[in-house]
Scaffold this active site. Structure first.
Site, short mmCIF file in Angstrom:
data_model
loop_
_atom_site.label_atom_id
_atom_site.label_comp_id
_atom_site.label_asym_id
_atom_site.label_seq_id
_atom_site.Cartn_x
_atom_site.Cartn_y
_atom_site.Cartn_z
N LYS A 29 0.93 -1.26 -0.09
CA LYS A 29 0.08 0.06 0.20
C LYS A 29 0.80 1.27 -0.02
O LYS A 29 0.65 2.25 -0.69
CB LYS A 29 -0.85 0.11 1.27
CG LYS A 29 -2.13 -1.02 1.31
CD LYS A 29 -2.81 -0.58 2.43
CE LYS A 29 -4.13 -1.51 2.68
NZ LYS A 29 -4.64 -1.19 3.71
N ASP A 89 -9.24 2.11 4.17
CA ASP A 89 -9.70 0.74 4.48
C ASP A 89 -10.45 0.41 3.35
O ASP A 89 -11.04 1.02 2.60
CB ASP A 89 -10.78 0.84 5.72
CG ASP A 89 -10.92 -0.64 6.30
OD1 ASP A 89 -9.85 -1.22 6.55
OD2 ASP A 89 -12.00 -1.07 6.80
N GLY A 97 -3.21 -9.55 -2.03
CA GLY A 97 -4.39 -9.75 -1.70
C GLY A 97 -5.37 -10.66 -2.72
O GLY A 97 -4.88 -11.57 -3.20
P1 IMP Z 1 -7.31 -3.23 4.31
O1 IMP Z 1 -8.32 -3.45 5.73
O2 IMP Z 1 -7.65 -1.80 3.85
O3 IMP Z 1 -6.03 -3.51 4.75
O4 IMP Z 1 -7.64 -4.21 3.46
C1 IMP Z 1 -8.60 -5.49 3.64
C2 IMP Z 1 -7.93 -6.51 2.62
O5 IMP Z 1 -8.58 -6.18 1.57
C3 IMP Z 1 -6.43 -6.87 2.45
O6 IMP Z 1 -5.88 -7.73 3.53
C4 IMP Z 1 -6.76 -7.42 1.13
O7 IMP Z 1 -6.99 -8.76 1.23
C5 IMP Z 1 -7.60 -6.87 0.38
N1 IMP Z 1 -7.31 -5.54 -0.30
C6 IMP Z 1 -6.84 -4.28 0.01
N2 IMP Z 1 -6.64 -3.60 -1.09
C7 IMP Z 1 -6.36 -4.44 -1.90
C8 IMP Z 1 -5.94 -4.50 -3.36
O8 IMP Z 1 -5.37 -3.42 -3.90
N3 IMP Z 1 -5.73 -5.53 -3.93
C9 IMP Z 1 -6.23 -6.79 -3.61
N4 IMP Z 1 -6.82 -7.01 -2.53
C10 IMP Z 1 -6.80 -6.00 -1.60
#
Ligand code: IMP
Length: 190
Positions: free
Chosen positions: A12, A68, A149
């Site tokens: 990120k 998020d 992800g």
């Molecule tokens: P977070 O809470 O923003 O860290 O995102 C939650 C989850 O969404 C992460 O653990 C990833 O599994 C998925 N995620 C977030 N951003 C992306 C992305 O750009 N590509 C693919 N999966 C993502």
């Protein structure tokens, strides 16, 4: 200008640094001495972004932002959504999450989905939110090794390859986070 990004996720961080350019010095949680996981107890992406940004602001008093992100799959009523990180297990196990998603969608024709990113910015103690969305479909098998992800399963509209088959620049240009950060830049530069 110095600003804290409430993350320790290096993927990120590099995506956001690439979009924000040199005009902002982006500092991570670790660099401001926050080593614990910030509890994500909100029921929505908006709440979680806000909780994370406020947590950092209360401890550091510095300008900061938090994001998020969730993957919202139509046939699953918007799941995994706010639970995207912990879909299959309590940890952030990307492989297990992708396996579970494929399993849940087995035999399903409608594979429409979207990624949504919400960013909460706190500047001078004032909070503002922006969001970015990208629509697409969930592939029937994983392809590609870039990104992280759910990237190996997500094919954005207008393209025939997954996010994991694109370079970081290609993904940033159309992704949920790229779009949300473009909105963030407007707030920061406006
Ligand atoms: P977070 O809470 O923003 O860290 O995102 C939650 C989850 O969404 C992460 O653990 C990833 O599994 C998925 N995620 C977030 N951003 C992306 C992305 O750009 N590509 C693919 N999966 C993502």
């Amino acid at each position: 200008m110095k600003i804290v990004f409430a993350t320790n996720n290096l993927h990120k961080l590099s995506e956001v640094r690439a979009v924000l350019g040199d005009s902002f010095e982006i500092v991570t949680l670790r660099e401001v001495g926050i080593t614990e996981d910030i509890p994500e107890t909100g029921a929505t992406l908006d709440e979680n972004a806000s909780i994370k940004a406020r947590y950092v602001y209360e401890r550091t008093g510095l300008d900061c932002f938090a994001d998020d992100t969730g993957l919202e799959v139509e046939a699953l009523g918007g799941a995994p959504g706010v639970r995207s990180a912990r879909y299959a297990t309590d940890g952030h196990d990307f492989k297990a999450n992708n396996r579970k998603l494929l399993h849940e969608l087995e035999g399903t024709k409608c594979r429409r989905a979207r990624f949504r990113t919400v960013i909460s910015l706190i500047r001078g103690g004032v909070e503002q939110q922006v969001e970015g969305v990208v629509n697409g479909t969930i592939a029937t098998e994983e392809s590609g090794y870039e990104g992280f992800g759910y990237d190996p399963l997500f094919i954005p509209d207008g393209r025939s390859v997954t996010f994991a088959e694109m370079s970081a620049d290609e993904k940033n240009a159309i992704s949920h986070r790229g779009r949300a950060v473009a909105e963030l830049v407007k707030l920061l530069k406006g």
